[in-house]
Design a protein around this motif. Structure first.
Motif, PDB file in Angstrom:
ATOM      1  N   GLY A 221       0.850  -1.185   0.000  1.00 17.77           N
ATOM      2  CA  GLY A 221       0.000   0.000   0.000  1.00 17.77           C
ATOM      3  C   GLY A 221       0.883   1.232   0.000  1.00 17.77           C
ATOM      4  O   GLY A 221       1.971   1.234  -0.576  1.00 17.77           O
ATOM      5  N   VAL A 222       0.433   2.276   0.667  1.00 16.24           N
ATOM      6  CA  VAL A 222       1.194   3.527   0.745  1.00 16.24           C
ATOM      7  C   VAL A 222       1.937   3.564   2.072  1.00 16.24           C
ATOM      8  O   VAL A 222       1.361   3.313   3.130  1.00 16.24           O
ATOM      9  N   TYR A 223       3.245   3.879   1.999  1.00 18.29           N
ATOM     10  CA  TYR A 223       4.065   3.984   3.201  1.00 18.29           C
ATOM     11  C   TYR A 223       4.393   5.452   3.484  1.00 18.29           C
ATOM     12  O   TYR A 223       4.615   6.238   2.557  1.00 18.29           O
TER      13      TYR A 223
ATOM     14  N   ASP B 225      10.731   1.934   5.364  1.00 13.13           N
ATOM     15  CA  ASP B 225      10.249   1.357   6.623  1.00 13.13           C
ATOM     16  C   ASP B 225       8.908   0.681   6.372  1.00 13.13           C
ATOM     17  O   ASP B 225       7.871   1.329   6.281  1.00 13.13           O
ATOM     18  N   ARG B 226       8.929  -0.647   6.250  1.00 10.65           N
ATOM     19  CA  ARG B 226       7.702  -1.392   5.925  1.00 10.65           C
ATOM     20  C   ARG B 226       6.656  -1.342   7.039  1.00 10.65           C
ATOM     21  O   ARG B 226       5.504  -1.681   6.825  1.00 10.65           O
ATOM     22  N   SER B 227       7.064  -0.923   8.234  1.00  8.58           N
ATOM     23  CA  SER B 227       6.088  -0.816   9.325  1.00  8.58           C
ATOM     24  C   SER B 227       5.301   0.493   9.250  1.00  8.58           C
ATOM     25  O   SER B 227       4.399   0.716  10.057  1.00  8.58           O
ATOM     26  N   SER B 228       5.644   1.346   8.276  1.00  7.75           N
ATOM     27  CA  SER B 228       4.983   2.649   8.178  1.00  7.75           C
ATOM     28  C   SER B 228       3.809   2.636   7.203  1.00  7.75           C
ATOM     29  O   SER B 228       3.383   3.693   6.724  1.00  7.75           O
ATOM     30  N   LEU B 229       3.284   1.443   6.899  1.00  4.33           N
ATOM     31  CA  LEU B 229       2.134   1.324   6.002  1.00  4.33           C
ATOM     32  C   LEU B 229       0.953   2.128   6.541  1.00  4.33           C
ATOM     33  O   LEU B 229       0.612   2.046   7.722  1.00  4.33           O
ATOM     34  N   ILE B 230       0.332   2.897   5.675  1.00  3.52           N
ATOM     35  CA  ILE B 230      -0.830   3.721   6.051  1.00  3.52           C
ATOM     36  C   ILE B 230      -2.097   2.976   5.656  1.00  3.52           C
ATOM     37  O   ILE B 230      -2.310   2.664   4.480  1.00  3.52           O
ATOM     38  N   GLN B 231      -2.970   2.715   6.623  1.00  2.00           N
ATOM     39  CA  GLN B 231      -4.212   2.008   6.319  1.00  2.00           C
ATOM     40  C   GLN B 231      -5.286   2.957   5.784  1.00  2.00           C
ATOM     41  O   GLN B 231      -6.039   2.585   4.876  1.00  2.00           O
ATOM     42  N   GLN B 232      -5.355   4.153   6.341  1.00  2.00           N
ATOM     43  CA  GLN B 232      -6.338   5.135   5.889  1.00  2.00           C
ATOM     44  C   GLN B 232      -5.678   6.503   5.807  1.00  2.00           C
ATOM     45  O   GLN B 232      -4.912   6.879   6.699  1.00  2.00           O
TER      46      GLN B 232
END
Length: 297
Positions: A216-218, A223-230
């Motif tokens: 998705g959008v980071y 940093d793969r933990s910075s994925l934005i859900q909304q």
């Protein structure tokens, strides 16, 4: 599914029910691309997702590109089509290959896969009935425009052929080629993300779904933990300067769609089987949902 208990299967069905009611009758434009197009398992899963949506009353419209397949064919034929400022240099010879691959290979394979479990998929090209109209686009290199051949940006959409198919419960599958406004007998290679957004606006679609090769959008791509859900449309502007080259066209398409009245945009991982259904029909979702304002349904 065979490993799930009856309880788990029941829970999944119950969780899906309100989402099915919500989406029934809605128009969803899906941009199909990336690994989902070249992996046989992912191709089959995508076709199954489209059939599932259609069976439950959703109106899916698929817009596809075909970068990997085009690259493969160009290599086989010994033709070069380098990229300049992120755009493929498209000579008349290369455009011939682009047209052939998109309409004669990628589209036909996808239509056939969907129609294994359905009789509803119909292929269209953006040049059919002047569905997409475009003007030639230059690449900007060091602040100067550079001619890159038959590459275009969409300036108009005629949604009538798609509306006709939807009225007859068909599933349109559309190649990202457009008529050249300055020379209607010629066609231009257009970005599939932009084409999907333009079509979603013209159809008054409720949602635009863009399949890509990341989760998705980071906030920070490293940093793969910075994925934005909304996120909101306003946040796109904040993140664009730091985004990877491949994500920029998708985020510009998302921004254009929201500005044009599309309710939501989903950026999802096409490398995961059935990612589209997981994002739309589960409470958690798996990708990034983008809305015009601050609220989320």
């Amino acid at each position: 599914m065979s490993e799930l208990s009856p309880f788990d299967k029941t829970r999944i069905l119950l969780e899906t029910q309100p989402w099915l009611r919500k989406y029934s009758g809605k128009r969803v434009v899906i941009k199909y691309g990336g690994n989902a197009m070249v992996d046989e398992e992912l191709q089959r899963a995508f076709a199954q997702d489209i059939t599932f949506l259609h069976a439950w009353g959703v109106q899916p419209i698929v817009v596809h590109g075909g970068g990997p397949q085009i690259n493969s064919m160009l290599e086989r034929l010994g033709l070069e089509a380098p990229f300049t400022a992120g755009l493929r240099v498209t000579t008349p010879e290369v455009m011939e290959i682009v047209r052939m691959v998109l309409q004669g290979k990628v589209q036909r394979e996808l239509v056939s896969l969907i129609n294994l479990d359905s009789i509803h998929a119909v292929g269209l090209s953006g040049e059919d009935a002047r569905l997409f109209q475009a003007r030639r686009q230059s690449a900007i290199v060091d602040g100067e425009p550079r001619d890159i051949g038959r590459v275009g940006e969409i300036i108009g959409v005629n949604p009538d052929p798609v509306n006709d198919l939807l009225q007859h419960r068909r599933i349109p599958v559309i190649s990202s080629i457009a008529m050249d406004e300055s020379c209607p007998s010629e066609v231009l290679n257009v970005n599939a993300d932009a084409a999907a957004a333009a079509l979603a606006i013209a159809l008054g679609a409720d949602e635009l779904v863009i399949l890509t090769d990341v989760e998705g959008v980071y906030r920070d791509f490293s940093d793969r933990s910075s994925l934005i859900q909304q996120m909101t449309q306003a946040e796109i502007e904040e993140l664009l300067p730091a985004m990877s080259t491949g994500m920029i066209p998708k985020m510009n398409a998302a921004k254009a769609a929201l500005e044009g009245g599309v309710g939501q945009v989903h950026i999802i991982d096409g490398r995961q089987p059935h990612s589209m259904l997981l994002e739309i029909f589960t409470n958690e979702g798996i990708g990034t949902m983008i809305t015009a304002g601050g609220g989320h349904e």
